[in-house]
Write a protein that holds these residues in place. Structure first.
Motif, PDB file in Angstrom:
ATOM      1  N   ILE A   1      15.400 -72.612 -12.665  1.00  0.00           N
ATOM      2  CA  ILE A   1      14.099 -72.397 -12.968  1.00  0.00           C
ATOM      3  C   ILE A   1      13.196 -72.986 -13.596  1.00  0.00           C
ATOM      4  O   ILE A   1      11.853 -73.362 -13.386  1.00  0.00           O
ATOM      5  CB  ILE A   1      14.233 -70.873 -13.414  1.00  0.00           C
ATOM      6  CG1 ILE A   1      14.440 -69.788 -12.662  1.00  0.00           C
ATOM      7  CG2 ILE A   1      12.703 -70.341 -14.280  1.00  0.00           C
ATOM      8  CD1 ILE A   1      14.789 -68.296 -12.905  1.00  0.00           C
ATOM      9  N   PRO A   2      13.664 -73.689 -14.664  1.00  0.00           N
ATOM     10  CA  PRO A   2      12.827 -74.701 -15.244  1.00  0.00           C
ATOM     11  C   PRO A   2      12.379 -75.906 -14.422  1.00  0.00           C
ATOM     12  O   PRO A   2      11.136 -76.386 -14.486  1.00  0.00           O
ATOM     13  CB  PRO A   2      13.682 -75.446 -16.218  1.00  0.00           C
ATOM     14  CG  PRO A   2      14.708 -74.346 -16.607  1.00  0.00           C
ATOM     15  CD  PRO A   2      15.004 -73.770 -15.340  1.00  0.00           C
ATOM     16  N   LYS A   3      13.248 -76.392 -13.209  1.00  0.00           N
ATOM     17  CA  LYS A   3      12.743 -77.352 -12.204  1.00  0.00           C
ATOM     18  C   LYS A   3      11.575 -76.426 -11.342  1.00  0.00           C
ATOM     19  O   LYS A   3      10.805 -77.287 -10.935  1.00  0.00           O
ATOM     20  CB  LYS A   3      13.724 -77.773 -11.553  1.00  0.00           C
ATOM     21  CG  LYS A   3      13.436 -79.235 -10.918  1.00  0.00           C
ATOM     22  CD  LYS A   3      13.326 -80.329 -11.809  1.00  0.00           C
ATOM     23  CE  LYS A   3      13.125 -81.501 -10.837  1.00  0.00           C
ATOM     24  NZ  LYS A   3      13.082 -82.795 -11.889  1.00  0.00           N
TER      25      LYS A   3
ATOM     26  N   TRP B   1       7.912 -78.076 -10.742  1.00  0.00           N
ATOM     27  CA  TRP B   1       7.289 -78.281  -9.661  1.00  0.00           C
ATOM     28  C   TRP B   1       6.091 -77.708  -9.238  1.00  0.00           C
ATOM     29  O   TRP B   1       5.450 -77.762  -7.935  1.00  0.00           O
ATOM     30  CB  TRP B   1       8.359 -78.309  -8.453  1.00  0.00           C
ATOM     31  CG  TRP B   1       9.476 -79.107  -8.457  1.00  0.00           C
ATOM     32  CD1 TRP B   1       9.380 -80.582  -8.510  1.00  0.00           C
ATOM     33  CD2 TRP B   1      10.922 -79.109  -7.735  1.00  0.00           C
ATOM     34  NE1 TRP B   1      10.848 -81.281  -8.360  1.00  0.00           N
ATOM     35  CE2 TRP B   1      11.573 -80.350  -7.786  1.00  0.00           C
ATOM     36  CE3 TRP B   1      11.429 -78.062  -7.324  1.00  0.00           C
ATOM     37  CZ2 TRP B   1      12.677 -80.331  -7.480  1.00  0.00           C
ATOM     38  CZ3 TRP B   1      12.623 -78.221  -6.749  1.00  0.00           C
ATOM     39  CH2 TRP B   1      13.338 -79.523  -6.750  1.00  0.00           C
ATOM     40  N   GLY B   2       5.933 -76.623  -9.906  1.00  0.00           N
ATOM     41  CA  GLY B   2       4.646 -75.691  -9.845  1.00  0.00           C
ATOM     42  C   GLY B   2       5.179 -74.743  -8.719  1.00  0.00           C
ATOM     43  O   GLY B   2       3.969 -73.877  -8.260  1.00  0.00           O
ATOM     44  N   LEU B   3       6.266 -74.316  -8.408  1.00  0.00           N
ATOM     45  CA  LEU B   3       6.431 -73.304  -7.455  1.00  0.00           C
ATOM     46  C   LEU B   3       6.654 -71.859  -8.237  1.00  0.00           C
ATOM     47  O   LEU B   3       6.444 -70.870  -7.259  1.00  0.00           O
ATOM     48  CB  LEU B   3       8.114 -73.639  -6.908  1.00  0.00           C
ATOM     49  CG  LEU B   3       8.121 -74.926  -6.103  1.00  0.00           C
ATOM     50  CD1 LEU B   3       9.664 -75.161  -5.819  1.00  0.00           C
ATOM     51  CD2 LEU B   3       7.182 -74.931  -4.809  1.00  0.00           C
ATOM     52  N   LEU B   4       6.711 -72.156  -9.668  1.00  0.00           N
ATOM     53  CA  LEU B   4       6.837 -70.711 -10.310  1.00  0.00           C
ATOM     54  C   LEU B   4       5.954 -71.021 -11.753  1.00  0.00           C
ATOM     55  O   LEU B   4       5.871 -72.241 -12.209  1.00  0.00           O
ATOM     56  CB  LEU B   4       8.323 -70.652 -10.734  1.00  0.00           C
ATOM     57  CG  LEU B   4       8.409 -69.078 -10.867  1.00  0.00           C
ATOM     58  CD1 LEU B   4       8.256 -68.215  -9.671  1.00  0.00           C
ATOM     59  CD2 LEU B   4      10.067 -69.029 -11.360  1.00  0.00           C
TER      60      LEU B   4
ATOM     61  N   THR C   1      12.044 -66.204  -1.215  1.00  0.00           N
ATOM     62  CA  THR C   1      12.911 -66.226  -2.349  1.00  0.00           C
ATOM     63  C   THR C   1      12.972 -67.405  -3.040  1.00  0.00           C
ATOM     64  O   THR C   1      12.676 -68.698  -2.682  1.00  0.00           O
ATOM     65  CB  THR C   1      14.355 -65.941  -1.846  1.00  0.00           C
ATOM     66  OG1 THR C   1      14.923 -67.101  -0.987  1.00  0.00           O
ATOM     67  CG2 THR C   1      14.542 -64.835  -0.886  1.00  0.00           C
ATOM     68  N   LEU C   2      13.244 -67.453  -4.316  1.00  0.00           N
ATOM     69  CA  LEU C   2      13.140 -68.782  -5.343  1.00  0.00           C
ATOM     70  C   LEU C   2      14.317 -69.544  -4.590  1.00  0.00           C
ATOM     71  O   LEU C   2      13.997 -70.910  -4.568  1.00  0.00           O
ATOM     72  CB  LEU C   2      13.793 -68.311  -6.506  1.00  0.00           C
ATOM     73  CG  LEU C   2      12.760 -67.340  -7.381  1.00  0.00           C
ATOM     74  CD1 LEU C   2      13.535 -67.194  -8.677  1.00  0.00           C
ATOM     75  CD2 LEU C   2      11.415 -67.803  -7.308  1.00  0.00           C
ATOM     76  N   ASP C   3      15.416 -69.164  -3.851  1.00  0.00           N
ATOM     77  CA  ASP C   3      16.366 -70.150  -3.317  1.00  0.00           C
ATOM     78  C   ASP C   3      15.795 -70.950  -2.045  1.00  0.00           C
ATOM     79  O   ASP C   3      15.980 -72.000  -1.902  1.00  0.00           O
ATOM     80  CB  ASP C   3      17.570 -69.664  -2.631  1.00  0.00           C
ATOM     81  CG  ASP C   3      18.582 -70.429  -2.147  1.00  0.00           C
ATOM     82  OD1 ASP C   3      19.017 -71.245  -2.957  1.00  0.00           O
ATOM     83  OD2 ASP C   3      19.106 -70.242  -1.197  1.00  0.00           O
TER      84      ASP C   3
END
Length: 336
Positions: free
Chosen positions: A249-251, A255-258, A320-322
């Motif tokens: 999650i930190p990455k 990356w701005g994905l979350l 999904t986050l994956d």
């Protein structure tokens, strides 16, 4: 990985910072204290990359052997979790730690259907901890069948139920003979792992240092976050990236994905009732409560541990986050 815990009373006190190594024996904690903590917090071992359902505790076989914790993983495998406080406790047992676990795993190999697992193990677990289950008008057996079927169907593992058994050994330290035997078993394709959990005191708060001892991580596990051309190219020659070396999650934040304020829901569940709002890299707001991503997923599904990346869906793109992290990795590789 350091995890804050309070095994006995969940109280956290603060004072001048003082860091010291400790042992479970120093903390006056017995094996049963560690077992109960892990029963309620098994995600500290499996982190956020594995879905797991605890279905048994202190299960006896016909030869009077007794296993600590029993679970099912997302592939439908029965997982035997054996716990010892430290290497001295391992050495003082009449039976070798790993051999004891193998005997229990062999007993579980005879369980051929989810219904048998419920009748022999899970219903007794639910009865023992019925304050943790909303039974309503259901019997423990009926509730157990519903929970297990939902877990297996959601993970598409009903047809692969208990095709093999896994063994997890947990202790603050291991003797060399146990590690040698486990390494040999791994080399002969037995699915067995060793995890070290070591208490560490920082002021008056207790942390757990959790480390996987065996099987050893491969060197490729360290490539993903180091965006160097040579190392990315080496990754291309390997097989599919495993969960242990995917960015977390930190990455995704980097990356701005979350980002803060994003809405997430749990797939295969009602969007409205499972919706959570991202607070930061560790927490979400779910029904007015600030909880971890894992705890949110566990609360929605009722599972003991969850691979949050495969189950958390970002509302604005329905991915999904994956999926998001894998797409980003492919984008990075295509630019190299």
């Amino acid at each position: 990985m350091l995890i804050p815990i309070s095994i006995e009373d969940n109280k956290i006190n603060t004072s001048d910072i003082e860091i010291s190594n400790s042992t479970f024996k120093d903390l006056k904690l017995k094996e049963e204290h560690i077992e109960e903590f892990l029963r309620k917090n098994i995600e500290v071992i499996f982190s956020e990359e594995e879905s797991l359902l605890i279905v048994g505790q202190q299960v006896n076989n016909k030869e009077k052997g007794r296993s600590d914790l029993t679970a099912i993983d997302e592939n439908g495998n029965i997982v035997l979790i054996e716990i010892k406080r430290d290497a001295d406790d391992i050495k003082n047992r009449k039976e070798a730690f790993e051999f004891q676990a193998i005997r229990y795993a062999a007993s579980y190999a005879k369980i051929k259907s989810p219904d048998v697992l419920v009748n022999k193990i899970f219903s007794k677990y639910i009865e023992k901890h019925k304050d943790e289950f909303d039974l309503g008008d259901l019997t423990p057996a009926e509730k157990g069948k519903r929970i297990i079927n939902d877990f297996l169907i959601s993970n598409n593992s009903l047809k692969t139920f208990n095709q093999k058994q896994r063994i997890i050994l947990i202790s603050s330290s291991f003797d060399t003979q146990t590690l040698s035997a486990v390494a040999w078993l791994i080399s002969n394709n037995v699915d067995i792992s060793c995890f070290s959990i070591m208490p560490l005191k920082i002021s008056n708060q207790v942390f757990l240092q959790v480390d996987r001892i065996l099987p050893l991580s491969s060197i490729e596990d360290f490539y993903v976050d180091i965006e160097d051309k040579e190392e990315v190219e080496m990754g291309k020659n390997s097989t599919e990236i495993s969960r242990t070396n995917l960015p977390r999650i930190p990455k995704l934040f980097e990356w701005g994905l979350l980002k803060k304020g994003d809405k997430l829901y749990i797939r295969n569940h009602d969007k409205e009732t499972s919706m959570a709002e991202v607070i930061d890299q560790r927490f979400v707001n779910y029904k007015g409560n600030k909880i971890t991503y894992n705890q949110w997923g566990q609360d929605v599904t009722g599972w003991s541990s969850i691979c949050i990346y495969e189950w958390a869906v970002k509302l604005d793109c329905d991915k999904t986050l994956d999926s998001l992290r894998r797409e980003k990795l492919q984008e990075i590789e295509s630019k190299e």
